[in-house]
Design an enzyme around this catalytic site. Structure first.
Site, PDB file in Angstrom:
ATOM      1  N   HIS A 329       0.828  -1.205   0.000  1.00  0.00           N
ATOM      2  CA  HIS A 329       0.000   0.000   0.000  1.00  0.00           C
ATOM      3  C   HIS A 329       0.860   1.252   0.000  1.00  0.00           C
ATOM      4  O   HIS A 329       2.085   1.211   0.242  1.00  0.00           O
ATOM      5  CB  HIS A 329      -0.953   0.008   1.206  1.00  0.00           C
ATOM      6  N   CYS A 347       3.677  -4.699   6.599  1.00  0.00           N
ATOM      7  CA  CYS A 347       3.227  -4.451   5.239  1.00  0.00           C
ATOM      8  C   CYS A 347       4.393  -3.992   4.374  1.00  0.00           C
ATOM      9  O   CYS A 347       5.482  -3.693   4.855  1.00  0.00           O
ATOM     10  CB  CYS A 347       2.125  -3.393   5.225  1.00  0.00           C
TER      11      CYS A 347
END
Length: 400
Positions: A329, A347
């Site tokens: 992301h 992440c």
């Protein structure tokens, strides 16, 4: 930053749709006055030569305690075949004059049986009949959520995956009724596992990624299959899907880069920041589960509290890799870290423009491989199937 999302898109498979010949038949043990051939249970004494099948098509759902009987009035039977795609064929016994056939195998619940009969009249003329009936639904049914969905195009890393809503005790019986074919042909294997919620799940994959352009068909012949423990299958389903381009991504934790390729040709190498010490990004191959342009990420969903807690309301260009909370992301708050230091909570973060580009390149089923990290992602954490070596994967089958 990681956040758990709902499980990937699935579809509940429907009841079987079976095309049958319209025939006149009656329920065993009931009056045969409605069989359309005339005569009662002693049908030899009246009416023209005919084959009478019991139980009857169109007579409602048949209790599993019934027996199937086939009677040649004014003649004899040559062959009788009674079967259903799920539970298979019924065995039976013949009368001395081969005018009556009676089933000996119990009927399975929730199954549609087809009866094919050949015989001959006393005059020598042929007697043929095809009939069908459906048994009552099981009181305790097991249903499989399957993925990918019918008619979709997915990446080369997408396995065929079925997760069951009830425990499957007889895994071999269920696996025998699951079939995957591919064009061009490729060998593959089923392997059982528990999903993250403890449910029985079975996945199918080839030894290596699917080839782009492969057409795949999943056949579920589970209607009437005894899954053990008094649980029966209900599904008769055919699911076709296609493999798209080979979009593969490799993230190197040491180099802090993500290299994206399509069909073997490198498109771009992006600067990224992955999980810091104690929150390392999973090592190994994950598969794209979903994509959303904006999402809220709250650390509580992945049990991160205290000084490391976060609550980010509008995280952009989110590509989910695991249900445990791994995403690729945009992370503009880490702008100085991309390509320099790993500073996330697991992440893979990158600039907003790079994240949007990555989001637009990848699709469901595309593999993303992380190298030089720790703790390889488990097979049941999303589709970590590719982290299991081929020999071990094959051993996960319930069949000899």
């Amino acid at each position: 930053m990681p956040q758990r999302l709902p499980a990937q898109s699935v579809r509940w498979a429907a009841r079987p749709l079976v095309l049958v010949s319209a025939v006149a038949v009656v329920l065993a043990g009931c009056s045969s006055g409605g069989d359309g051939d005339g005569g009662g249970s002693d049908g030899k004494k009246s009416g023209p030569p005919a084959i009478i099948v019991q139980p009857a098509d169109g007579g409602g759902k048949v209790p599993v305690g019934r027996k199937v009987t086939v009677h040649a009035r004014g003649g004899s039977l040559t062959s009788v075949e009674v079967g259903s795609p799920g539970p298979g064929k019924l065995s039976g016994t013949w009368s001395k004059d081969r005018s009556v056939w009676t089933s000996t195998t119990p009927l399975a619940p929730g199954a549609t049986y087809t009866v094919k009969v050949n015989g001959k009249a006393e005059s020598g003329s042929a007697l043929d009949k095809t009939a069908s009936f459906t048994t009552e639904a099981p009181k305790n049914a097991v249903v499989g959520e399957y993925f990918p969905d019918k008619g979709t195009t997915v990446g080369v890393g997408m396995p065929v995956s079925i997760t069951f809503n009830k425990p499957v005790q007889d895994k071999a019986a269920v696996e025998r009724k699951l079939h995957v074919t591919a064009s061009p042909a490729v060998d593959g294997a089923w392997s059982w596992m528990k999903d993250r919620n403890g449910r029985d799940r079975i996945d199918y994959r080839p030894e290596n990624y699917w080839k782009p352009g492969t057409d795949i068909t999943l056949r579920m012949d589970l209607a009437g299959v005894n899954a053990g423990g008094g649980v029966y299958g209900t599904q008769q389903r055919v699911v076709n899907f296609r493999i798209g381009d080979a979009v593969t991504s490799t993230m190197d934790v040491r180099k802090k880069t993500m290299t994206v390729a399509r069909n073997g040709k490198t498109l771009r190498t992006l600067k990224v920041s992955s999980g810091k010490k104690g929150y390392e990004t999973w090592n190994g191959t994950m598969v794209v589960l979903s994509k959303v342009p904006t999402i809220r990420m709250n650390s509580r969903t992945v049990r991160i509290f205290g000084q490391e807690a976060y609550d980010l309301g509008k995280v952009k260009w989110d590509v989910q890799l695991t249900p445990s909370g791994t995403y690729v992301h945009a992370a503009p708050w880490n702008a100085g870290k991309f390509g320099v230091v790993n500073g996330s909570h697991g992440c893979i973060g990158m600039s907003t423009s790079d994240a949007r580009w990555f989001y637009e390149q990848v699709h469901l089923g595309d593999p993303v491989t992380v190298v030089h990290s720790v703790d390889t992602v488990a097979a049941n954490n999303g589709y970590g199937d590719w982290n299991v070596d081929w020999a071990t994967w094959q051993q996960g089958s319930a069949l000899d």
